[in-house]
Design an enzyme around this catalytic site. Sequence first.
Site, short mmCIF file in Angstrom:
data_model
loop_
_atom_site.label_atom_id
_atom_site.label_comp_id
_atom_site.label_asym_id
_atom_site.label_seq_id
_atom_site.Cartn_x
_atom_site.Cartn_y
_atom_site.Cartn_z
N SER A 9 0.84 -1.19 0.00
CA SER A 9 0.00 0.00 0.00
C SER A 9 0.88 1.24 0.00
CB SER A 9 -0.89 0.02 1.25
OG SER A 9 -1.46 1.30 1.44
N ASP A 36 -4.72 3.29 -2.31
CA ASP A 36 -5.82 3.56 -1.39
C ASP A 36 -6.44 4.91 -1.74
OD1 ASP A 36 -5.72 1.32 0.63
OD2 ASP A 36 -3.66 2.02 0.75
N GLY A 143 -9.22 4.18 6.52
CA GLY A 143 -9.04 5.62 6.51
C GLY A 143 -7.71 6.13 7.00
N PHE A 144 -6.98 5.30 7.75
CA PHE A 144 -5.72 5.74 8.32
C PHE A 144 -4.70 4.60 8.26
CE2 PHE A 144 -9.09 8.05 10.44
CZ PHE A 144 -8.66 9.37 10.36
N ASP A 176 -6.26 -6.41 4.69
CA ASP A 176 -5.67 -5.07 4.65
C ASP A 176 -5.83 -4.40 6.00
OD1 ASP A 176 -4.84 -2.51 4.11
OD2 ASP A 176 -6.29 -2.12 2.52
N GLY A 177 -4.67 -4.09 6.61
CA GLY A 177 -4.70 -3.33 7.86
C GLY A 177 -3.87 -3.96 8.95
N GLY A 178 -2.80 -3.26 9.34
CA GLY A 178 -1.99 -3.73 10.45
C GLY A 178 -1.14 -4.94 10.16
N SER A 199 2.45 0.52 6.47
CA SER A 199 3.42 1.15 7.37
C SER A 199 4.60 0.25 7.69
CB SER A 199 2.71 1.55 8.68
OG SER A 199 1.69 2.48 8.43
#
Length: 226
Positions: A9, A36, A143-144, A176-178, A199
Amino acid sequence: MTGPAIVASVLGADYSRLAGEVLDLQAAGVDRIQWDVMDGRFVPNLTFGAAVVGACRPYVDLPFEAHLMVEDPDAGLAEFVSAGCGTVIVHVEACKHLHRTLSTIRDLGVRAGVAVNPSTSLDFVPHVLDQLDHILIMTVNPGFGGQEYISAMEDKVSEARELADRSERPIQIEVDGGISAKTAAGPWRAGAELLVVGSALLNHPSGKQTATEEIRQVLAQASSLT
């Protein structure tokens, strides 16, 4: 079962040098790039449009996918396909007529995906299977970047995997996420084929290639235990 694909991402990338960032990600060994797309309404943040994606397309050979976190995804479908995205993912929560939206994406000649927020059930999936190529399970609230992985979503990943397998269609499951070296094994064991990493990849102190290698090592170890 072979290891999943790593999807980078670019949400947390340096927007002043996005072409360089996607080049770096390709060199690091990721398998595809996720864009995104946020409109400041469906989610609070505002990111980039199809013109930015298209400007970066000539620099790398990696597949592009557009994750449309927007209130009116239908308005931009053709633009993101023209920009070079081979998969377009919309949110079930944002689509008034999901079957029609997915059908439109497939008619544009690319893979159609649907994203599901943590609090949203998968009850809709059997009703759109004939137009569905891709299910994205959000393992954070959208969103973040940099949010903590919600491990309870692994049950939903397993449910999505079962629905896809029962359909006997080549539907891919993505999370998706973390996602990081610490969390990647869980969703893969649950049935995810695509892991979106943001991240943990972009902010790794030793660089993107080291981050990619660490995740692949964790997944290889998990594979040897199954």
